[in-house]
Write a protein that holds these residues in place. Structure first.
Motif, mmCIF file in Angstrom:
data_model
loop_
_atom_site.group_PDB
_atom_site.id
_atom_site.type_symbol
_atom_site.label_atom_id
_atom_site.label_comp_id
_atom_site.label_asym_id
_atom_site.label_seq_id
_atom_site.Cartn_x
_atom_site.Cartn_y
_atom_site.Cartn_z
ATOM 1 N N GLY A 1 -6.004 -3.523 -34.967
ATOM 2 C CA GLY A 1 -5.908 -4.321 -36.189
ATOM 3 C C GLY A 1 -4.619 -3.925 -36.585
ATOM 4 N N GLN A 2 -4.095 -2.659 -36.621
ATOM 5 C CA GLN A 2 -2.799 -2.372 -36.641
ATOM 6 C C GLN A 2 -1.951 -2.762 -36.027
ATOM 7 O OE1 GLN A 2 -4.716 1.949 -36.478
ATOM 8 N NE2 GLN A 2 -2.735 1.834 -37.331
ATOM 9 N N LEU A 3 -1.579 -3.750 -34.911
ATOM 10 C CA LEU A 3 -0.806 -4.160 -34.030
ATOM 11 C C LEU A 3 -1.243 -6.163 -34.217
ATOM 12 C CD1 LEU A 3 -1.665 -2.799 -30.873
ATOM 13 C CD2 LEU A 3 0.270 -2.285 -32.915
ATOM 14 N N PHE A 4 -1.733 -6.744 -36.048
ATOM 15 C CA PHE A 4 -1.890 -7.798 -35.158
ATOM 16 C C PHE A 4 -0.563 -8.439 -35.998
ATOM 17 C CE2 PHE A 4 -6.969 -8.020 -36.580
ATOM 18 C CZ PHE A 4 -7.176 -7.762 -35.660
ATOM 19 N N GLN A 5 -0.129 -7.546 -36.356
ATOM 20 C CA GLN A 5 1.336 -8.766 -36.913
ATOM 21 C C GLN A 5 2.734 -7.684 -35.864
ATOM 22 O OE1 GLN A 5 0.581 -7.426 -41.478
ATOM 23 N NE2 GLN A 5 2.082 -9.293 -41.530
ATOM 24 N N THR A 6 2.556 -7.797 -34.783
ATOM 25 C CA THR A 6 3.237 -6.923 -33.903
ATOM 26 C C THR A 6 4.017 -8.023 -32.667
ATOM 27 O OG1 THR A 6 3.186 -5.394 -34.281
ATOM 28 C CG2 THR A 6 4.466 -5.236 -32.704
ATOM 29 N N CYS A 7 5.280 -8.303 -32.136
ATOM 30 C CA CYS A 7 5.208 -9.321 -30.974
ATOM 31 C C CYS A 7 5.500 -8.456 -30.247
ATOM 32 C CB CYS A 7 6.205 -10.500 -31.463
ATOM 33 S SG CYS A 7 6.445 -11.417 -31.480
ATOM 34 N N PHE A 8 5.343 -8.603 -28.789
ATOM 35 C CA PHE A 8 6.213 -8.275 -27.298
ATOM 36 C C PHE A 8 6.142 -8.955 -26.566
ATOM 37 C CE2 PHE A 8 2.288 -5.645 -29.501
ATOM 38 C CZ PHE A 8 2.636 -4.156 -29.733
#
Length: 389
Positions: free
Chosen positions: A99-106
């Motif tokens: 969940g903590q990475l839902f707003q992270t783009c890679f």
């Protein structure tokens, strides 16, 4: 009457000027170039630094990142590092699982290759490869670094923070995500991890009072003698000091979108004959000086381990980045999950939140298919499914 004609003419001229201004701004944003006259103060016999992306993958670059993403992590990789990218997507870049990475783009930045079919297949499957139009060499990393700045400047300018790293690094992206959220919200109530570790108190207090718009942080390197001989020798025209300028380690650094803009724009007027083959030194040192910005040290740590990073992540709460001499560290990511108290239950709760987000997007007539949501709910797909969406 003449007065009315004069007013009308002035108004028309004003509209033309506004139109030209908007057109020029749009052109510069899309083509990511600055007018030549801006570079007149930096004469060059070989021209100025330039790099471009290929269109071999036919990816829709503006769609790789979501409108609500708050962090872009761009990863320097090599064409043949297929397994490294796969492991990263399954662990610290698995934004569909945590969940903590839902707003992270890679995104992964790679160079040119002769085996285009295999890379094309990978790009089509995962949709996160950006190919720089340059052959991969020991010196090409500087072009990849600038390509990350350029790509985000054009296609992801809405994302407020960026983090640059390499595919040989293990990152606690859960902690990095919490740090990014702290920068945006200016509080730590969202993060149990930041609240429970006393060792991080000074770090969080520093960030709360940090200028969020000019943030540029990493592991600072100081007092390194200038190399005058060998492969990475610097000539005196490029740098005449006995010691290199302060810069940040290539393992990773965090920067705001404003710093990104200034670094990228400075690169457009950087003479080719002065470009260094070392990406970290060039971007966070020489280019930072040209842009009048500075990458400064922070309390997050990086280390290189001779074996697994797991024990270091368990013992050092402020450890953000770790590299290892092992071919593959299969214990590093589980140790990160453990220190964040993530269990199968909490991961499942995050997955349910993501399902709810998909359902909301579906109701808003987005591209999410209802059958996909049903499969996720029924848990009838494997973990790699998220990576293939």
């Amino acid at each position: 009457m003449y007065y009315q004609i004069g007013v009308l003419s002035s108004f028309t001229l004003l509209l033309i000027i506004i139109h030209l201004h908007l057109t020029i701004n749009s052109f510069e944003k899309q083509n990511a170039t600055l007018s030549v006259y801006l570079c007149s103060q930096f004469p060059s016999s070989q021209g100025y630094f330039q790099n471009n992306f290929t269109d071999s993958f036919l990816l829709n670059y503006p769609k790789i990142c979501k409108p609500d993403d708050i962090l872009l992590i761009y990863i320097l990789s090599k064409v043949e590092h297929i397994q490294q990218r796969k492991r990263i997507r399954q662990t610290w870049a698995n934004k569909y699982q945590y969940g903590q990475l839902f707003q992270t783009c890679f995104i992964f930045l790679i160079g040119l290759t002769n085996d285009s079919q295999q890379i094309f297949s990978e790009a089509k499957t995962y949709g996160d490869l950006v190919q720089v139009n340059i052959n991969e060499t020991d010196e090409s990393n500087v072009y990849q670094e600038i390509a990350g700045l350029k790509w985000s400047y054009i296609y992801a300018s809405h994302i407020p923070y960026l983090f640059k790293t390499r595919d040989s690094i293990m990152i606690d992206t859960l902690l990095l995500s919490d740090i990014t959220r702290l920068l945006i919200d200016n509080r730590i109530v969202h993060s149990d991890y930041l609240q429970k570790h006393y060792e991080l108190k000074n770090f969080t207090e520093d960030l709360l009072f940090e200028n969020k718009y000019t943030l540029f942080k990493g592991t600072e390197r100081l007092g390194i003698k200038t190399i005058r001989r060998g492969k990475f020798a610097l000539n005196y025209l490029a740098w005449n000091g006995d010691y290199l300028p302060e810069y940040c380690s290539s393992a990773g650094y965090l920067l705001s979108s404003l710093i990104r803009d200034r670094l990228y724009q400075a690169s457009l007027c950087f003479a080719k004959e002065y470009v260094l083959p070392m990406g970290d030194l060039f971007v966070s040192g020489f280019l930072a000086n040209a842009a009048s910005v500075r990458c400064s040290n922070w309390r997050m740590e990086y280390l290189h381990a001779s074996h697994s990073c797991a024990e270091y992540f368990q013992k050092q709460p402020q450890l953000l980045l770790c590299s290892t001499s092992m071919d593959f560290d299969d214990q590093g990511w589980p140790a990160i999950l453990y220190r964040h108290s993530l269990t199968n239950q909490t991961i499942e709760e995050s997955r349910r939140k993501y399902i709810a987000l998909l359902q909301k997007q579906f109701k808003q007539k987005s591209i999410i298919k209802e059958s996909i949501i049903e499969q996720i709910q029924n848990n009838s797909i494997d973990q790699d499914f998220f990576l293939r969406m």
